[in-house]
Design a protein around this motif. Structure first.
Motif, PDB file in Angstrom:
ATOM      1  N   SER A 278       0.814  -1.215   0.000  1.00 56.73           N
ATOM      2  CA  SER A 278       0.000   0.000   0.000  1.00 56.73           C
ATOM      3  C   SER A 278       0.853   1.272   0.000  1.00 56.73           C
ATOM      4  O   SER A 278       0.357   2.347  -0.296  1.00 56.73           O
TER       5      SER A 278
ATOM      6  N   TRP B 121       1.395   5.550  -4.672  1.00 54.53           N
ATOM      7  CA  TRP B 121       0.711   4.937  -3.540  1.00 54.53           C
ATOM      8  C   TRP B 121      -0.099   5.945  -2.762  1.00 54.53           C
ATOM      9  O   TRP B 121      -1.145   5.616  -2.202  1.00 54.53           O
TER      10      TRP B 121
ATOM     11  N   ASN C 164      -5.378  -2.139  -2.938  1.00 59.79           N
ATOM     12  CA  ASN C 164      -4.454  -2.323  -1.821  1.00 59.79           C
ATOM     13  C   ASN C 164      -4.877  -3.485  -0.917  1.00 59.79           C
ATOM     14  O   ASN C 164      -4.036  -4.122  -0.290  1.00 59.79           O
TER      15      ASN C 164
END
Length: 122
Positions: free
Chosen positions: A30, A53, A74
């Protein structure tokens, strides 16, 4: 051990679509910018696109802009490359990459997948 595993490649006709997936394990996905690259026979590996991200911003090579879309999930530790209106010149081995160390369109990523073949026939 960090692993990036691409899937979804194949042989399609021009104008078709494919969705590539890249499943990441062994690191905090993530918080990773993720990149997609490709290498055609006899050519250098080139940038296709990337997704950050933090904001989920996406970046694309001019050659695929408007046809390819990168997304990420994610929760599944997976990044996707949706490829529409495929052309014969899109034929290449496609790689995903994680842990960006340089510019968003550069190839300075620390981890790479093994690649998946995409072949587009005319």
């Amino acid at each position: 051990q960090v692993q990036l595993v691409e899937s979804g490649g194949g042989l399609v006709q021009a104008g078709a679509s494919l969705r590539l997936s890249c499943a990441v394990s062994g690191r905090p996905f993530s918080r990773d910018d993720m990149g997609w690259f490709r290498q055609a026979p006899g050519k250098e590996r080139e940038f296709v696109g990337a997704i950050t991200w933090w904001s989920g911003d996406t970046y694309y090579a001019d050659s695929v802009k408007g046809r390819f879309t990168i997304s990420r999930d994610n929760a599944k530790n997976t990044v996707y490359l949706q490829m529409n209106s495929l052309k014969p010149e899109d034929t290449a081995v496609y790689y995903c990459a994680a842990d960006r160390r340089g510019t968003i369109t550069g190839q300075a990523y620390h981890y790479w997948g093994q690649g998946t073949q995409v072949t587009v026939s005319s």
